[in-house]
Design an enzyme around this catalytic site. Structure first.
Site, short mmCIF file in Angstrom:
data_model
loop_
_atom_site.label_atom_id
_atom_site.label_comp_id
_atom_site.label_asym_id
_atom_site.label_seq_id
_atom_site.Cartn_x
_atom_site.Cartn_y
_atom_site.Cartn_z
N ARG A 121 2.56 -18.63 7.81
CA ARG A 121 3.30 -17.68 7.85
C ARG A 121 4.01 -18.33 9.33
O ARG A 121 2.76 -18.44 9.56
CB ARG A 121 3.75 -16.58 7.67
CG ARG A 121 4.06 -16.35 6.32
CD ARG A 121 3.57 -14.68 5.85
NE ARG A 121 4.57 -13.80 6.58
CZ ARG A 121 3.65 -12.97 7.18
NH1 ARG A 121 2.66 -12.22 6.67
NH2 ARG A 121 4.82 -11.79 7.67
N SER A 164 4.33 -15.26 12.08
CA SER A 164 4.04 -14.58 13.04
C SER A 164 2.09 -14.95 13.63
O SER A 164 1.25 -15.63 12.82
CB SER A 164 3.87 -13.25 11.56
OG SER A 164 3.12 -13.56 10.62
N LYS A 177 -4.11 -8.94 0.39
CA LYS A 177 -3.94 -7.97 -0.32
C LYS A 177 -1.68 -8.70 -1.18
O LYS A 177 -0.94 -7.37 -1.26
CB LYS A 177 -3.37 -7.20 0.52
CG LYS A 177 -2.86 -6.56 1.72
CD LYS A 177 -3.23 -5.42 2.84
CE LYS A 177 -2.45 -5.92 3.57
NZ LYS A 177 -1.22 -5.93 4.49
N ASP A 178 -1.17 -9.24 0.22
CA ASP A 178 0.38 -9.51 -0.68
C ASP A 178 0.31 -10.49 -1.99
O ASP A 178 1.54 -11.00 -2.18
CB ASP A 178 1.05 -10.65 0.66
CG ASP A 178 1.09 -10.00 2.07
OD1 ASP A 178 0.38 -8.41 1.73
OD2 ASP A 178 1.13 -10.29 3.09
N SER A 237 4.36 1.27 4.51
CA SER A 237 3.41 1.40 3.68
C SER A 237 3.58 2.91 2.71
O SER A 237 2.78 3.98 3.32
CB SER A 237 1.66 1.50 3.97
OG SER A 237 1.44 1.95 2.93
N ARG A 277 1.87 3.90 0.38
CA ARG A 277 0.30 3.79 0.02
C ARG A 277 -0.13 4.99 1.32
O ARG A 277 -0.93 5.97 1.12
CB ARG A 277 -0.50 2.86 -0.33
CG ARG A 277 -2.14 2.60 0.00
CD ARG A 277 -2.56 1.58 0.19
NE ARG A 277 -2.77 0.43 1.42
CZ ARG A 277 -3.04 1.07 2.30
NH1 ARG A 277 -4.02 1.96 2.73
NH2 ARG A 277 -2.86 0.34 3.40
N ARG A 278 -0.18 3.93 2.53
CA ARG A 278 -0.77 5.40 3.04
C ARG A 278 -0.12 6.39 3.86
O ARG A 278 -0.79 7.17 4.00
CB ARG A 278 -0.13 3.64 5.16
CG ARG A 278 -1.31 3.23 5.15
CD ARG A 278 -1.06 2.25 6.10
NE ARG A 278 -2.08 0.63 6.69
CZ ARG A 278 -1.97 -0.34 6.67
NH1 ARG A 278 -0.22 -0.24 7.38
NH2 ARG A 278 -2.68 -1.38 6.96
N ARG A 287 8.67 -1.09 10.49
CA ARG A 287 8.80 -2.26 9.83
C ARG A 287 8.81 -2.61 11.00
O ARG A 287 8.63 -3.06 12.04
CB ARG A 287 9.86 -3.47 9.04
CG ARG A 287 9.62 -3.34 7.83
CD ARG A 287 10.78 -4.23 6.96
NE ARG A 287 9.58 -5.68 7.22
CZ ARG A 287 10.85 -6.93 6.94
NH1 ARG A 287 11.45 -6.91 5.79
NH2 ARG A 287 9.66 -7.69 6.46
N ASN A 341 6.15 -6.47 13.29
CA ASN A 341 5.05 -6.94 13.73
C ASN A 341 4.21 -6.12 14.53
O ASN A 341 4.70 -4.51 14.80
CB ASN A 341 4.94 -8.65 14.20
CG ASN A 341 6.14 -8.43 15.59
OD1 ASN A 341 5.06 -7.81 16.29
ND2 ASN A 341 6.06 -9.80 16.21
N VAL A 342 2.71 -6.64 14.60
CA VAL A 342 2.27 -5.99 15.48
C VAL A 342 2.75 -5.40 16.68
O VAL A 342 2.20 -4.31 17.36
CB VAL A 342 0.51 -6.43 15.85
CG1 VAL A 342 -0.45 -5.62 16.41
CG2 VAL A 342 0.14 -6.80 13.86
N ARG A 399 5.28 -2.72 16.20
CA ARG A 399 4.59 -0.80 15.99
C ARG A 399 3.71 -0.78 17.05
O ARG A 399 4.38 0.44 16.97
CB ARG A 399 4.23 -1.35 14.68
CG ARG A 399 4.75 -1.95 13.28
CD ARG A 399 3.34 -2.82 12.02
NE ARG A 399 4.26 -3.17 11.23
CZ ARG A 399 4.69 -2.58 9.74
NH1 ARG A 399 3.59 -1.46 9.40
NH2 ARG A 399 5.20 -3.42 9.14
N CYS A 412 2.98 -4.82 -5.14
CA CYS A 412 2.25 -4.74 -4.10
C CYS A 412 2.93 -3.56 -3.01
O CYS A 412 1.88 -3.50 -2.66
CB CYS A 412 2.62 -5.89 -3.19
SG CYS A 412 1.35 -7.44 -4.55
#
Length: 319
Positions: free
Chosen positions: A11, A13, A81-82, A127, A129-130, A151, A153-154, A157, A244
């Protein structure tokens, strides 16, 4: 083996390029062949929709796998994890290298720890989950937070925090480590507070299943302990029939007496995103010696979690 360059699909990114670059360097070392990065844009990279709406993090994988199947690249690197839990027959998971730190971390304003966030603090994450685990922890410890779906990228965020839109964001330690930004973390979340996503911190190196020479060469990068751990975690996810992006956390750790690894402990959690209900269980047993033993460990724990009502906490179960 020929000296022709190996084509590594990645990818675009910053994080994907960083981790693919690190794998490329390792592959050069073990094969003696040049490796060139081939950038591939995935639907997950261009869509603005929430990941849960477009099929979860598996959307990052499809375009890379298609390029492999068409022969446009020789191998691909994914964040493990993806990966969807079903492995396509035409592709081989040739290596799972040594895992990075699997924990989640907080980047907060004013260098705050999670437990020091002010009442009503807005905490960003994409997420479920988080969200489920942070909200459950907050309820149990009389913290008052609001989880906000984000949503990006780092950079995007962390900018939400720097610009004052959010009080904190939750990210993966592994990603920040790989792009050299771990010093921006204000709090490492213990796995006792938030269990990571199945496979978090691990990479997956995939190639065509009929390329025996390449599978053997890439296999030099495989870490057997990481592989059995993530296999158990992903088996749990699959047995829960969860995708996922489902609110499922799992972590398999190796328990040692200082010198010798004795056992593996697998922990799993599933919860509603508001944190009102969770099912969290663990099991400990001998370290799996085979793929099938690791799969069985995950299935066994999933069965116990389902018996305690896990299915009803996941919303729409992925098929």
């Amino acid at each position: 083996m020929t000296d022709k360059a190996l084509r590594l699909g990645t990818r675009r990114s910053k994080l994907a390029m960083a981790q693919s670059g690190q794998v490329a360097e390792a592959v050069r070392r073990v094969t003696g062949r040049p490796v060139e990065l081939v950038e591939i844009t995935t639907y997950g990279d261009v869509s603005r929709e929430a990941l849960a709406q477009i099929g979860g993090t598996g959307v990052f994988v499809t375009a890379l796998r298609d390029a492999l199947l068409r022969g446009e690249v020789d191998f691909a690197v994914h964040s493990l994890k993806d990966l969807p839990t079903t492995q396509p027959e035409q592709l081989a998971l040739a290596a799972v290298p040594l895992r990075e730190d699997p924990r989640d971390v907080i980047v907060a304003r004013d260098a705050l720890k999670f437990t020091d966030l002010p009442r009503g603090a807005r905490v960003g994450t994409g997420s479920p989950r988080r969200m489920a685990q942070l909200n459950a922890y907050a309820r149990a410890h009389a913290l008052d937070i609001e989880t906000v779906a984000i949503r990006g990228n780092v950079d995007t965020r962390i900018r939400y925090v720097r610009d004052g839109e959010l009080d904190a964001v939750v990210l993966a330690a592994a990603g920040l480590n790989r792009i050299g930004r771990i010093d921006e973390v204000t709090d490492f979340l213990s796995v006792d507070t938030v269990l990571p996503a199945p496979g978090q911190g691990a990479l997956a190196i995939e190639c065509a299943a009929d390329n025996a020479d390449l599978i053997a060469a890439l296999g030099e990068l495989d870490d057997p302990f990481t592989r059995v751990a993530v296999t158990a975690e992903r088996s749990l996810l699959a047995a829960l029939e969860a995708g996922c992006s489902a609110p499922v956390g799992a972590l398999a750790d190796l328990l040692s007496d200082g010198q010798i690894v004795k056992e593996m402990r697998l922990r799993g959690v599933v919860g509603t995103t508001d944190g009102t209900r969770t099912v969290q269980l663990s099991t400990t047993g001998p370290v799996p010696q085979t793929h099938e033993q690791a799969m069985a460990l995950g299935r066994e724990l999933a069965t116990e979690m389902l018996a305690q009502g896990a299915a009803g906490l996941m919303g729409e179960r992925a098929q």
